[in-house]
Design an enzyme around this catalytic site. Structure first.
Site, PDB file in Angstrom:
ATOM      1  CB  THR A 339      -0.952   0.006   1.217  1.00  0.00           C
ATOM      2  OG1 THR A 339      -1.761   1.187   1.180  1.00  0.00           O
ATOM      3  CG2 THR A 339      -0.192  -0.027   2.530  1.00  0.00           C
ATOM      4  CG  HIS A 392       4.933 -10.981  17.001  1.00  0.00           C
ATOM      5  ND1 HIS A 392       5.959 -11.810  16.618  1.00  0.00           N
ATOM      6  CD2 HIS A 392       5.461 -10.162  17.955  1.00  0.00           C
ATOM      7  CE1 HIS A 392       7.060 -11.514  17.304  1.00  0.00           C
ATOM      8  NE2 HIS A 392       6.771 -10.517  18.117  1.00  0.00           N
TER       9      HIS A 392
END
Length: 421
Positions: A339, A392
């Site tokens: 993006t 994560h």
């Protein structure tokens, strides 16, 4: 009389919002002709007529939510175009008015009592078009308080709007109202309510879902864009002449991302139940801003495309996105997303994951800054901050940092990328 229904659209789409009717009652349509545009959570699609004939009645209005299988209009296969629907409606209204006029006096008297006691029942007995009833409900206006301009006494939307306009008040009342207005709190200041489009609702839900279902973390770095800008300046004219497409920054970043993903496969993955699915393909989503919000069309097999192929595909998908012409196949899937907030002037941001993907790269505006060079000199360099948001749960911080460093290295020495492309 045939019924026009919302057809099966795609496996993942079961409902939508009518964006615009393309026909009116009385119009002739051929089988296969588009009759309305339906906005879904992913793309806008046209619904086609299943039969040839004259549109008799529209049972839903623009802005209404509909589901697959809902009846939205009727088509008369033997009808003739040219206002037939309006004529029949007028005749129906005339008949209704005549029936009311011929009702016995006692019955009328009884109806008056019911209307006085039950306003809702009065609304049902008042002659009005469906759109007028809907608008009256939205504005909280009783239909029996509206004066119809229709010769047959049927209330139409314009009558409702006229009744909703504020009426002139006597001077004393206006003065009292002004005094009350001055006493209002700050919470009563003018506001405007705008209904969220279906796509905006979906975007909102997806962004919240991403934060609720992933352990999202963002790491940052910066890249010296000197070499990319120099190489682009050297090759852009010949590139345009040869490939009929401009050499932009996105092809460099896409190539760098693919190279880094090959070295860090867990960032090109997703979680399914208790398994990690490592993707052996490189379908890179490129976020595109449109009037209806952000969409992410996918550049398929980006590892097999050269610079010209990537630039051409990004240009094609971007144009289709802005024209609302993207297909579901062009939006589904994707293994990683890029993006670019820099086109709007963003200096740094934390992009949100495009789930179920576990990584997204954020690009930002290029800004000249003083940089300490290896020989301890200070030079003004065109710098860009990069941001990598990652899940994560399966991507360790070490891998995320090294992935971003690898992208930095590839962009600061881009000649190898160009030779590979």
């Amino acid at each position: 009389m045939k019924e026009l229904k919302v057809p099966e659209l795609a496996e993942s789409i079961t409902e939508g919002t009518i964006s615009e009717w393309l026909v009116n009652p009385g119009d002739h349509v051929e089988k296969g002709d588009p009759v309305l545009e339906l906005e879904t959570d992913k793309v806008n699609v046209e619904v086609n007529a299943e039969y040839s004939g004259v549109v008799k009645e529209l049972l839903k209005e623009a802005g209404d939510d509909v589901e697959v299988g809902d009846i939205i209009a009727t088509v008369d296969e033997n009808g003739e175009a040219g206002g037939e629907a309006d004529t029949s409606a007028a005749e129906e209204t005339k008949a209704e008015a005549a029936a009311v006029a011929e009702a016995p006096a006692e019955e009328k008297k009884e109806e008056t009592k019911v209307e006085a006691a039950e306003p809702a029942a009065a609304n049902k007995n008042t002659l009005a078009t469906p759109s007028a009833r809907k608008r009256a409900r939205e504005l909280g206006i009783s239909l029996d308080e509206i004066s119809a301009r229709d010769p047959f006494g049927r209330v139409r939307p314009e009558d409702v709007e006229e009744a909703a306009k504020p009426k002139a008040k006597p001077a004393k009342q206006a003065k009292d109202d002004k005094s009350k207005q001055s006493a209002k709190t700050e919470f009563e200041k003018p506001v405007e309510r705008v209904k969220m489009t279906r796509r905006r609702q979906t975007i909102a839900n997806r962004l919240v879902e991403a934060q609720h279902t992933s352990a999202m973390l963002t790491t940052f770095n910066e890249v010296d864009m000197t070499a990319v800008m120099q190489l682009r300046s050297e090759r852009k004219d010949k590139f345009l002449e040869k490939h009929d497409v401009k050499l932009g920054f996105m092809s460099f970043f896409t190539k760098a991302v693919v190279g880094a993903l090959k070295e860090f496969p867990y960032i090109n993955a997703e979680i399914q139940d208790n398994e990690i699915v490592l993707k052996k393909f490189y379908d890179v989503g490129i976020a595109v801003s449109t009037d209806d919000g952000l969409v992410v069309p996918v550049v398929r097999d980006a590892d097999r495309l050269d610079f010209a192929g990537i630039e051409s595909e990004i240009s094609r998908l971007g144009k289709k996105a802005r024209n609302k012409e993207l297909s579901l196949d062009e939006l589904n899937g994707g293994s990683f997303t890029i993006t670019n907030g820099g086109i709007f002037g963003s200096l740094v941001s934390t992009p949100i994951l495009n789930t179920p993907q576990v990584g997204i790269l954020g690009m930002h505006t290029i800004q000249k800054r003083p940089i300490a060079m290896p020989d301890d000199t200070i030079q003004i360099r065109p710098m860009m901050y990069l941001a990598l948001s990652y899940d994560h749960r399966i991507v360790d911080g070490k891998d995320a940092v090294q992935f971003l460093v690898r992208i930095k290295q590839l962009l600061e020495d881009p000649y190898d990328l160009l030779l590979e492309g």
